[in-house]
Design an enzyme around this catalytic site. Structure first.
Site, PDB file in Angstrom:
ATOM      1  N   GLU A 122      -0.529  -5.278   6.392  1.00  0.00           N
ATOM      2  CA  GLU A 122       0.682  -4.484   6.620  1.00  0.00           C
ATOM      3  C   GLU A 122       0.495  -3.475   7.752  1.00  0.00           C
ATOM      4  O   GLU A 122       1.469  -3.050   8.353  1.00  0.00           O
ATOM      5  CB  GLU A 122       1.082  -3.727   5.341  1.00  0.00           C
ATOM      6  CG  GLU A 122       1.774  -4.617   4.330  1.00  0.00           C
ATOM      7  CD  GLU A 122       2.642  -3.847   3.333  1.00  0.00           C
ATOM      8  OE1 GLU A 122       2.312  -2.703   3.002  1.00  0.00           O
ATOM      9  OE2 GLU A 122       3.648  -4.416   2.884  1.00  0.00           O
ATOM     10  N   HIS A 141     -17.225 -22.886  -4.143  1.00  0.00           N
ATOM     11  CA  HIS A 141     -16.873 -24.192  -4.714  1.00  0.00           C
ATOM     12  C   HIS A 141     -15.409 -24.527  -4.488  1.00  0.00           C
ATOM     13  O   HIS A 141     -14.896 -25.484  -5.044  1.00  0.00           O
ATOM     14  CB  HIS A 141     -17.215 -24.204  -6.210  1.00  0.00           C
ATOM     15  CG  HIS A 141     -18.690 -24.080  -6.437  1.00  0.00           C
ATOM     16  ND1 HIS A 141     -19.503 -25.143  -6.772  1.00  0.00           N
ATOM     17  CD2 HIS A 141     -19.515 -23.002  -6.308  1.00  0.00           C
ATOM     18  CE1 HIS A 141     -20.749 -24.712  -6.860  1.00  0.00           C
ATOM     19  NE2 HIS A 141     -20.795 -23.425  -6.581  1.00  0.00           N
ATOM     20  N   LYS A 157      13.914  -7.330   2.107  1.00  0.00           N
ATOM     21  CA  LYS A 157      14.614  -6.449   1.158  1.00  0.00           C
ATOM     22  C   LYS A 157      16.118  -6.475   1.427  1.00  0.00           C
ATOM     23  O   LYS A 157      16.923  -6.519   0.508  1.00  0.00           O
ATOM     24  CB  LYS A 157      14.104  -5.013   1.309  1.00  0.00           C
ATOM     25  CG  LYS A 157      12.702  -4.790   0.795  1.00  0.00           C
ATOM     26  CD  LYS A 157      12.448  -3.293   0.764  1.00  0.00           C
ATOM     27  CE  LYS A 157      10.997  -2.979   0.582  1.00  0.00           C
ATOM     28  NZ  LYS A 157      10.679  -1.599   0.879  1.00  0.00           N
TER      29      LYS A 157
HETATM   30  O1  PA5 Z   1       1.983   0.246   2.099  1.00  0.00           O
HETATM   31  C1  PA5 Z   1       3.128   0.413   1.779  1.00  0.00           C
HETATM   32  O2  PA5 Z   1       3.795   1.373   2.171  1.00  0.00           O
HETATM   33  C2  PA5 Z   1       3.820  -0.565   0.835  1.00  0.00           C
HETATM   34  O3  PA5 Z   1       2.940  -1.551   0.404  1.00  0.00           O
HETATM   35  C3  PA5 Z   1       4.390   0.194  -0.346  1.00  0.00           C
HETATM   36  O4  PA5 Z   1       3.347   0.796  -1.058  1.00  0.00           O
HETATM   37  C4  PA5 Z   1       5.183  -0.723  -1.261  1.00  0.00           C
HETATM   38  O5  PA5 Z   1       6.183  -1.370  -0.543  1.00  0.00           O
HETATM   39  C5  PA5 Z   1       5.801   0.059  -2.423  1.00  0.00           C
HETATM   40  O6  PA5 Z   1       6.647   1.057  -1.947  1.00  0.00           O
HETATM   41  P1  PA5 Z   1       7.133   2.226  -2.864  1.00  0.00           P
HETATM   42  O7  PA5 Z   1       5.970   3.019  -3.280  1.00  0.00           O
HETATM   43  O8  PA5 Z   1       8.092   2.992  -2.015  1.00  0.00           O
HETATM   44  O9  PA5 Z   1       7.810   1.606  -4.064  1.00  0.00           O
END
Ligand code: PA5
Length: 472
Positions: A326, A347, A462
């Site tokens: 990410e 394996h 989303k």
């Molecule tokens: O790294 C990030 O920002 C994401 O992986 C968020 O943690 C994830 O989308 C969850 O978001 P939130 O804490 O707003 O529910």
């Protein structure tokens, strides 16, 4: 301290290029700390100056700041308050459900799997003791839209919790979402909240004190929590993004309920931050690891395999997969992180890693000492399996042979391999590991000019998902 040894990888990668990268990274390191200082001084205004939006550099100095605050204010500090909230849950409930997704749960899961005893949840409460405290069973939900696992957990809670006056039949939950609007977590929270209110009574004290929301300063979850009057709410600070939040309340609250030493976690993270800030190349795991990864990618090794030697580290690897993917998977760039558990996956993937497309850098994540007593192979009177030749050898000895054997096999076909070594799997070294990998990700972003913070690409699914929900 954890150690990084890339001597094998340097037989394949260009040493000159790694040295050049180290030198460049020494300069970038200054910029990384400057971002953190700017953020601390100016908050959001610093975004314009750095050109990074968001600029979530708050995680760098967070561990040290929390330790200082704890030392100064004890129970009044954030760490102190988390410890007290966790102690209340431990005393009053035997099951603790963590609702959250992505950065809002992966770190907690990594700590649970690495630091709690294996099969923790299977043990009766009398065997889940830590210095006179009973550690609740821990569950994770709200990280998916899986009808069967969600109803499976709700059914389990119903079947095992029938007398709410008995500690061993009580459950509590924490809902974790920085934005407070993530649908997966919000849907699960509504379902689990309903179950909790059915069990304890909708207006009961328990239906409030057994819910710990952890969220940003504003948003739907914050509003809902205020309206319901939940007595214990922990903040997720501005300037620390989801996947960099493992050492905020996001990870620390579940960790404290699990009986993990928060001070040790933070101390490990603060120590490696200081080492990163001051140590020279070749003595600086954050910098050296980043240099090797960067050069490997330049040489076309686009897959970064994190080989965890031992199943307890798998979730640490999955946490890192998320962090790297990410953070740097942007602008049509970014290496592919891949966690494997060895020897298990030798394996299932070993063939490809030995002889498939040579596009991989391997980093072994190795724990030197097992946490439990070493198991030795017993001698058997009948030797049908021919194992008596190894009688007396311990499981760690077999594992060492496998690590060395695999490294040798990769060396012979020029598959670059490095080792990241944790002397022990404990809170201190796990805190170091988390912070090391976060620092390395940000440092690499600085080098390749990619803002590691934010995940604009995730918004696309989303948006379409929400549109789809408007139909039938
Ligand atoms: O790294 C990030 O920002 C994401 O992986 C968020 O943690 C994830 O989308 C969850 O978001 P939130 O804490 O707003 O529910």
């Amino acid at each position: 301290m954890l150690r990084y040894d890339a001597s094998d990888a340097l037989k394949v990668l260009s040493e000159d290029q790694v040295r050049d990268a180290q030198n460049q990274l020494l300069e970038k390191r200054t910029e990384v700390f400057r971002d953190a200082e700017l953020w601390a001084e100016k908050g959001q205004q610093a975004e314009a100056e750095t050109g990074k939006s968001p600029l979530d550099a708050g995680f760098l100095m967070w561990p040290k700041n929390q330790l200082d605050e704890y030392e100064a204010n004890g129970n009044g500090s954030l760490v102190g308050q988390i410890q007290q909230a966790a102690a209340a849950i431990q005393a009053e409930a035997d099951r603790f459900v963590v609702l959250g997704i992505g950065g809002s749960y992966m770190g907690a899961r990594a700590m649970f799997e690495s630091l709690c005893v294996p099969y923790h949840n299977e043990l009766p409460s009398s065997a889940r003791q830590d210095g006179g405290t009973t550690i609740p069973r821990i569950y994770f939900e709200g990280n998916n839209l899986d009808n069967d696992t969600t109803s499976g957990l709700l059914d389990l809670l119903k079947a095992t919790c029938q007398d709410s006056s008995d500690r061993d039949q009580r459950w509590a939950l924490s809902v974790i979402s920085k934005s407070g609007g993530t649908l997966e977590t919000a849907v699960a929270f509504r379902l689990f909240r309903q179950a909790l209110e059915n069990y304890y009574g909708a207006d009961s004290e328990e239906s409030r004190k057994f819910v710990i929301p952890i969220t940003g300063e504003s948003g739907k979850l914050r509003n809902l929590s205020n309206e319901r009057g939940y007595p214990t709410i922990f903040p997720i600070p501005d300037g620390i993004g989801g996947r960099f939040s493992v050492l905020t309340a996001v990870g620390l609250v579940p960790a404290a309920v699990m009986g993990i030493d928060l001070v040790e976690l933070l101390r490990g993270a603060a120590d490696i931050t200081e080492q990163f800030r001051t140590a020279d190349a070749n003595e600086n795991p954050v910098l050296d690891y980043t240099a090797v990864c960067h050069v490997a990618e330049k040489q076309g090794l686009l897959t970064r395999v994190l080989s965890t030697w031992g199943a307890r580290l798998e979730s640490v690897g999955l946490w890192y997969d998320q962090l790297l993917a990410e953070s740097l998977g942007k602008e049509d760039r970014g290496a592919l992180p891949l966690t494997v558990v060895n020897t298990r996956d030798l394996h299932s993937r070993g063939q490809q890693h030995q002889e498939g497309t040579p596009d991989k850098l391997f980093t072994n994540l190795i724990v030197e000492e097992p946490s439990s007593e070493s198991l030795a192979l017993p001698e058997a009177s009948r030797n049908e399996d021919d194992l008596n030749q190894h009688a007396g050898k311990t499981m760690p000895r077999f594992l060492r042979a496998a690590i060395e054997g695999t490294n040798q096999a990769y060396r012979e076909v020029k598959r670059p391999t490095a080792d990241l070594i944790l002397p022990k799997l404990d809170a201190y070294h796990l805190g170091q590991t988390f912070q090391m990998l976060m620092l390395a990700t940000v440092l690499e972003g600085q080098l390749i000019d990619i803002n590691p913070y934010g995940q604009p690409g995730v918004e696309a699914y989303k948006k379409f998902m929400k549109e789809n929900l408007q139909g039938e």
